[in-house]
Scaffold this motif. Structure first.
Motif, PDB file in Angstrom:
ATOM      1  N   ALA A 194       0.772  -1.251   0.196  1.00 45.44           N
ATOM      2  CA  ALA A 194      -0.018   0.084  -0.078  1.00 45.44           C
ATOM      3  C   ALA A 194       0.823   1.275  -0.009  1.00 45.44           C
ATOM      4  CB  ALA A 194      -0.980  -0.004   1.423  1.00 45.44           C
ATOM      5  N   ALA A 195       2.023   1.169   0.600  1.00 43.89           N
ATOM      6  CA  ALA A 195       2.930   2.371   0.669  1.00 43.89           C
ATOM      7  C   ALA A 195       3.419   2.636  -0.457  1.00 43.89           C
ATOM      8  CB  ALA A 195       4.061   2.299   1.764  1.00 43.89           C
ATOM      9  N   LEU A 196       3.769   1.349  -1.359  1.00 44.09           N
ATOM     10  CA  LEU A 196       4.546   1.623  -2.658  1.00 44.09           C
ATOM     11  C   LEU A 196       3.336   2.221  -3.581  1.00 44.09           C
ATOM     12  CD1 LEU A 196       6.661  -1.565  -3.138  1.00 44.09           C
ATOM     13  CD2 LEU A 196       7.266   0.659  -2.691  1.00 44.09           C
ATOM     14  N   LEU A 197       1.881   1.955  -3.440  1.00 40.27           N
ATOM     15  CA  LEU A 197       1.091   2.369  -4.210  1.00 40.27           C
ATOM     16  C   LEU A 197       1.025   3.913  -3.969  1.00 40.27           C
ATOM     17  CD1 LEU A 197      -1.365   1.859  -6.393  1.00 40.27           C
ATOM     18  CD2 LEU A 197      -2.576   1.355  -4.303  1.00 40.27           C
ATOM     19  N   GLY A 198       0.806   4.362  -2.879  1.00 40.75           N
ATOM     20  CA  GLY A 198       0.676   5.655  -2.554  1.00 40.75           C
ATOM     21  C   GLY A 198       1.993   6.475  -3.103  1.00 40.75           C
ATOM     22  N   ILE A 199       3.059   6.112  -3.052  1.00 35.59           N
ATOM     23  CA  ILE A 199       4.142   6.786  -3.664  1.00 35.59           C
ATOM     24  C   ILE A 199       3.986   6.967  -5.051  1.00 35.59           C
ATOM     25  CG2 ILE A 199       6.586   6.731  -3.941  1.00 35.59           C
ATOM     26  CD1 ILE A 199       6.942   5.330  -1.319  1.00 35.59           C
ATOM     27  N   ALA A 200       3.614   5.814  -5.710  1.00 36.28           N
ATOM     28  CA  ALA A 200       3.367   5.916  -6.993  1.00 36.28           C
ATOM     29  C   ALA A 200       2.331   6.789  -7.425  1.00 36.28           C
ATOM     30  CB  ALA A 200       3.132   4.352  -7.739  1.00 36.28           C
ATOM     31  N   THR A 201       1.030   6.932  -6.623  1.00 32.53           N
ATOM     32  CA  THR A 201       0.071   7.851  -7.036  1.00 32.53           C
ATOM     33  C   THR A 201       0.332   9.266  -6.832  1.00 32.53           C
ATOM     34  OG1 THR A 201      -1.513   6.296  -6.063  1.00 32.53           O
ATOM     35  CG2 THR A 201      -2.051   8.444  -6.190  1.00 32.53           C
ATOM     36  N   ALA A 202       1.215   9.537  -5.995  1.00 28.53           N
ATOM     37  CA  ALA A 202       1.778  10.843  -5.772  1.00 28.53           C
ATOM     38  C   ALA A 202       2.751  11.301  -6.930  1.00 28.53           C
ATOM     39  CB  ALA A 202       2.565  11.198  -4.295  1.00 28.53           C
ATOM     40  N   LEU A 203       3.691  10.307  -7.347  1.00 22.64           N
ATOM     41  CA  LEU A 203       4.752  10.617  -8.510  1.00 22.64           C
ATOM     42  C   LEU A 203       3.977  10.951  -9.852  1.00 22.64           C
ATOM     43  CD1 LEU A 203       7.441   8.004  -7.593  1.00 22.64           C
ATOM     44  CD2 LEU A 203       7.319  10.707  -6.985  1.00 22.64           C
ATOM     45  N   THR A 204       2.811  10.152  -9.977  1.00 27.50           N
ATOM     46  CA  THR A 204       2.129  10.015 -11.172  1.00 27.50           C
ATOM     47  C   THR A 204       1.182  11.401 -11.161  1.00 27.50           C
ATOM     48  OG1 THR A 204       1.888   7.798 -11.017  1.00 27.50           O
ATOM     49  CG2 THR A 204       0.230   8.713 -12.814  1.00 27.50           C
ATOM     50  N   ALA A 205       0.573  11.775 -10.192  1.00 25.34           N
ATOM     51  CA  ALA A 205      -0.350  12.920 -10.160  1.00 25.34           C
ATOM     52  C   ALA A 205       0.295  14.098 -10.511  1.00 25.34           C
ATOM     53  CB  ALA A 205      -0.982  12.929  -8.854  1.00 25.34           C
ATOM     54  N   SER A 206       1.421  14.268 -10.235  1.00 24.19           N
ATOM     55  CA  SER A 206       2.085  15.721 -10.264  1.00 24.19           C
ATOM     56  C   SER A 206       3.658  15.746 -10.738  1.00 24.19           C
ATOM     57  CB  SER A 206       2.124  16.370  -8.881  1.00 24.19           C
ATOM     58  OG  SER A 206       2.958  17.620  -8.905  1.00 24.19           O
ATOM     59  N   ARG A 207       3.955  16.827 -11.567  1.00 21.81           N
ATOM     60  CA  ARG A 207       5.313  16.816 -11.941  1.00 21.81           C
ATOM     61  C   ARG A 207       6.134  17.781 -11.142  1.00 21.81           C
ATOM     62  NH1 ARG A 207       6.810  15.719 -17.057  1.00 21.81           N
ATOM     63  NH2 ARG A 207       7.966  17.763 -17.335  1.00 21.81           N
ATOM     64  N   SER A 208       5.541  18.508  -9.988  1.00 22.71           N
ATOM     65  CA  SER A 208       6.241  19.608  -9.373  1.00 22.71           C
ATOM     66  C   SER A 208       7.092  18.571  -8.176  1.00 22.71           C
ATOM     67  CB  SER A 208       5.502  20.201  -8.606  1.00 22.71           C
ATOM     68  OG  SER A 208       5.884  21.311  -7.602  1.00 22.71           O
ATOM     69  N   TYR A 264      -5.095   5.523  -7.609  1.00 18.98           N
ATOM     70  CA  TYR A 264      -3.927   5.416  -8.614  1.00 18.98           C
ATOM     71  C   TYR A 264      -4.770   5.425 -10.122  1.00 18.98           C
ATOM     72  CZ  TYR A 264      -0.292   3.608 -11.579  1.00 18.98           C
ATOM     73  OH  TYR A 264       0.547   3.708 -12.483  1.00 18.98           O
ATOM     74  N   LEU A 265      -5.668   4.679 -10.308  1.00 16.14           N
ATOM     75  CA  LEU A 265      -6.447   4.872 -11.534  1.00 16.14           C
ATOM     76  C   LEU A 265      -6.580   6.222 -12.020  1.00 16.14           C
ATOM     77  CD1 LEU A 265      -8.891   2.058 -12.195  1.00 16.14           C
ATOM     78  CD2 LEU A 265      -6.989   2.491 -13.604  1.00 16.14           C
ATOM     79  N   VAL A 266      -7.173   7.148 -10.942  1.00 15.72           N
ATOM     80  CA  VAL A 266      -7.684   8.433 -11.306  1.00 15.72           C
ATOM     81  C   VAL A 266      -6.356   9.383 -11.461  1.00 15.72           C
ATOM     82  CG1 VAL A 266      -8.607  10.415 -10.082  1.00 15.72           C
ATOM     83  CG2 VAL A 266      -9.661   8.383  -9.794  1.00 15.72           C
ATOM     84  N   ALA A 267      -5.055   9.072 -10.865  1.00 15.05           N
ATOM     85  CA  ALA A 267      -3.893   9.691 -10.990  1.00 15.05           C
ATOM     86  C   ALA A 267      -3.333   9.394 -12.577  1.00 15.05           C
ATOM     87  CB  ALA A 267      -2.960   9.490 -10.047  1.00 15.05           C
ATOM     88  N   LEU A 268      -3.521   8.115 -12.879  1.00 11.07           N
ATOM     89  CA  LEU A 268      -2.983   7.648 -14.025  1.00 11.07           C
ATOM     90  C   LEU A 268      -3.966   8.425 -15.406  1.00 11.07           C
ATOM     91  CD1 LEU A 268      -0.775   5.762 -15.219  1.00 11.07           C
ATOM     92  CD2 LEU A 268      -2.610   3.976 -15.263  1.00 11.07           C
ATOM     93  N   THR A 269      -5.172   8.377 -14.935  1.00 21.29           N
ATOM     94  CA  THR A 269      -6.053   9.283 -16.178  1.00 21.29           C
ATOM     95  C   THR A 269      -5.647  10.792 -15.954  1.00 21.29           C
ATOM     96  OG1 THR A 269      -7.746   7.696 -15.576  1.00 21.29           O
ATOM     97  CG2 THR A 269      -8.276   9.621 -16.546  1.00 21.29           C
ATOM     98  N   TRP A 270      -5.421  11.240 -14.795  1.00 25.99           N
ATOM     99  CA  TRP A 270      -4.889  12.594 -14.755  1.00 25.99           C
ATOM    100  C   TRP A 270      -3.641  12.876 -15.575  1.00 25.99           C
ATOM    101  CZ3 TRP A 270      -6.126  17.549 -14.460  1.00 25.99           C
ATOM    102  CH2 TRP A 270      -5.221  18.402 -14.206  1.00 25.99           C
ATOM    103  N   TRP A 271      -2.665  11.972 -15.456  1.00 22.85           N
ATOM    104  CA  TRP A 271      -1.292  12.062 -16.259  1.00 22.85           C
ATOM    105  C   TRP A 271      -1.692  12.222 -17.688  1.00 22.85           C
ATOM    106  CZ3 TRP A 271       0.476   8.669 -19.970  1.00 22.85           C
ATOM    107  CH2 TRP A 271       1.848   8.943 -20.194  1.00 22.85           C
ATOM    108  N   ALA A 272      -2.604  11.554 -18.335  1.00 22.52           N
ATOM    109  CA  ALA A 272      -2.946  11.228 -19.637  1.00 22.52           C
ATOM    110  C   ALA A 272      -3.727  12.476 -20.063  1.00 22.52           C
ATOM    111  CB  ALA A 272      -3.648  10.124 -20.033  1.00 22.52           C
ATOM    112  N   THR A 273      -4.548  12.988 -19.270  1.00 21.60           N
ATOM    113  CA  THR A 273      -5.417  14.080 -19.673  1.00 21.60           C
ATOM    114  C   THR A 273      -4.423  15.383 -19.539  1.00 21.60           C
ATOM    115  OG1 THR A 273      -7.316  13.278 -18.592  1.00 21.60           O
ATOM    116  CG2 THR A 273      -7.314  15.416 -19.045  1.00 21.60           C
TER     117      THR A 273
END
Length: 639
Positions: free
Chosen positions: A558-572, A603-612
């Motif tokens: 779960a911690a790895l998934l949280g890290i991946a979600t944060a890294l995917t959702a933002s470039r800052s 994470y799915l939402v973050a991935l969709t946000w990245w593509a959008t």
């Protein structure tokens, strides 16, 4: 032509406003309020609405405030509130640009504005601010003498040659000496011809027996406001009468009430122009001395008049020894000339559609991203299938329990795998070499093909994932298909948008864009491993416990998934630094069999946000003036 729009040139320095649009090399005079030119006047209504191109009223109005020309207010030390000269000019620019857009059907991609020679950084800055408020591109500014020289000579003057430009169209008659150079024209000196009154004011004084200057005391029977409006209307009437005198011997002039209309003739204009003609010889010698040139240095003399001044052309010829090039009645001379001068700065910028980037042959290591992301996708799919809790009755499946969000991530990662393959298209050779009969396609074409193939291929793969899951568990495939296909379709739509718009990206911005479109393998692999560990800890019986600490594997996943979600959702970098530890700790604490689906959906939402966000970035590069177009759709600026 940048992005297929128009280059708009606006002349604000002549007696009337004129505008020219350049559409794919074709010059189009812009019709302003249904006319070829438009007055400078503005009328401000009681609620602040602007009426652009208004003529001076015969009587002052209590409800509407008339401004003869907002350009004259620009740069003034103080304007009487609530007037905002920059906002008034913004409204004027927006109105002109809107007329051009309606006439041509395409947005303004580049703006050129003709300005007086005397303008310095302050008023130039005000003009830039006005264009910004009008949602227009930053204007390229060309001085009126340079615009006239470019129009009259069509670029035939050799570098180093000098020109004398006489402007007698609106403001005080001005002489300017220009020197041609590779970048256009360099101003050597400029001088106004000093007279007590210009020609229109001299005629007005001759007709009324009084001055039209604002510092003269008004008659007792009128107010100062009424006198000002009467003076403006009188000068406009004289300008119109002088224009009529170019084709007839007599012309009427409307005088302020209660006076009756008067009639002027060409002889009246000649008499009023005599003080000007007497001053020409001295003014020409002064300007040549100020520019440090002699008469023989002049290659041409140009003079521009809205209405002919009798004898001026002859006096200029005698004073300079050159027959002047006369631009009487050329209403769009300055707009067209300024457009010619700025053409070099607005050449069509190469885009991906006509650019070929260096390419290399495809190697195994180039496929690393696609292989790793595809592997994560398949691993999540197989885990969801093999750990499914299948309920059977009499060898018939009546229910299946598995992680549907995990299947959604598997379908989304199948689409991201297609993104990774499409990213290789413009920079690698898949097979063969170009030949004279089969030349190498442009980068834009490769991008379009690659991302269209990604949209189609990723969608098909996601659909097969859903069908395969239903087949493997021998149950209705519809819920699985909804998740795998539903998670992939938004990404497919983004790939289609990229395919349609990326060929318009300017060539200099392609390398940065390509670097940004590369899917981040580390982020994706972290998410895939995290989901795999988390689901393994929650679904296997007995639970996975390799450390002697029950729940540690699930919390780590779960911690790895949280890290991946944060890294995917933002470039800052700052946002990532703050959110990644927070999400990692939070996910590790709250993970249970009941919350795992919500974490995966995040994470799915973050991935969709990245593509959008990637599709939106592509749109911004391909259409940099979207803000301007939206501004037109929502209405222009008001005072």
């Amino acid at each position: 032509m940048p992005n297929g729009g128009i280059r708009l040139s606006i002349d604000l320095t002549s007696a009337v406003i004129a505008a020219t649009a350049d559409l794919h090399g074709t010059r189009i005079p812009v019709m302003l309020n249904g006319r070829i030119v438009m007055p400078h006047g503005l009328s401000v209504g009681p609620s602040g609405q602007l009426h652009v191109g208004a003529a001076a009223p015969s009587e002052p109005s209590a409800d509407h405030q008339f401004i003869d020309d907002p350009l004259e207010l620009l740069g003034a030390a103080r304007n009487q509130p609530p007037l905002d000269a920059v906002q008034l000019l913004a409204g004027q620019l927006w109105h002109i640009a809107d007329q051009a857009v309606r006439q041509t059907g395409v947005p303004v991609d580049a703006l050129t504005v003709t300005i007086p020679s005397a303008w310095g950084p302050r008023r130039r800055g005000h003009l830039t601010d006005a264009a910004t408020r009008a949602s227009l591109p930053a204007p390229a500014m060309v001085t009126a003498p340079a615009a006239l020289a470019a129009y009259a000579t069509a670029g035939t003057v050799p570098n180093g040659s000098c020109l004398l430009v006489c402007q007698a169209d609106r403001h005080r008659i001005t002489l300017t000496v220009l020197q041609a150079d590779p970048d256009g024209y360099r101003e050597l000196a400029t001088r106004p011809i000093s007279l007590t009154h210009d020609l229109d004011h001299a005629l007005a004084q001759q007709l009324t027996g009084t001055s039209t200057k604002d510092d003269d005391p008004p008659p007792a029977e009128t107010t100062q406001s009424a006198q000002e409006h009467g003076a403006v209307a009188l000068l406009e009437s004289i300008r119109q009468a002088r224009q009529l005198l170019t084709t007839q011997d007599r012309a009427p002039v409307l005088l302020p009430a209660p006076r009756q209309p008067a009639v002027i003739t060409r002889d009246d204009v000649t008499a009023a122009a005599q003080p000007l003609l007497d001053a020409v010889d001295g003014a020409v010698q002064d300007i040549l001395d100020a520019a440090d040139v002699d008469r023989h240095h002049l290659a041409n003399v140009i003079h521009h008049e809205a209405e002919a001044i009798p004898g001026l052309q002859e006096r200029l010829a005698a004073a300079t020894g050159h027959t002047p090039t006369s631009l009487i009645g050329h209403s769009h001379a300055l707009a067209d000339g300024a457009l010619s001068l700025t053409t070099a700065h607005h050449h069509a910028q190469p885009t991906a559609a006509d650019t070929q980037l260096p390419r290399v042959r495809l190697r195994i290591r180039d496929l690393t991203s696609a292989i790793l992301i595809g592997g994560c996708s398949l691993a999540l799919l197989l885990q969801a299938v093999f750990t499914a809790d299948v309920v059977t009755v009499d060898y018939r499946v009546i229910g299946v329990r598995t992680s549907l969000p995990q299947l959604g991530v598997a379908g989304a990662l199948a689409m991201i795998t297609a993104f990774a393959v499409a990213h290789l298209a413009p920079t690698t050779w898949l097979a063969g070499t170009s030949t004279p009969t089969t030349p190498e396609p442009a980068t834009g074409s490769l991008i379009r093909r690659g991302y269209l193939a990604a949209a189609a291929g990723g969608t098909i793969a996601a659909a097969l994932y859903g069908l395969a899951t239903g087949t493997a568990v021998e149950y209705d495939y519809q819920p699985y298909l909804k998740w795998t296909l539903g998670s992939a379709l938004p990404l497919a739509a983004c790939a289609a948008v990229i395919a349609a718009t990326a060929p318009r990206i300017p060539a200099p911005q392609l390398p940065d864009w390509l670097a940004r479109t590369r899917p981040a393998v580390l982020h994706t692999a972290t998410a895939g491993i995290g989901i795999y560990l988390m689901q393994a800890a929650l679904t296997l019986t007995p639970p996975v416990d390799l450390t002697g600490m029950p729940g540690l594997i699930g919390s780590a996943g779960a911690a790895l998934l949280g890290i991946a979600t944060a890294l995917t959702a933002s470039r800052s970098r700052t946002i990532r630094t703050v959110t990644a530890p927070g999400l990692a700790i939070g996910y590790a604490i709250v993970v249970t069999s009941n919350t795992s689906s919500a974490l995966i959906i995040g994470y799915l939402v973050a991935l969709t946000w990245w593509a959008t966000h990637l599709a939106a970035h592509t749109l911004r590069l391909a259409y940099p003036n979207v803000r301007q177009t939206l501004g037109r759709l929502t209405g222009g600026p008001t005072a």
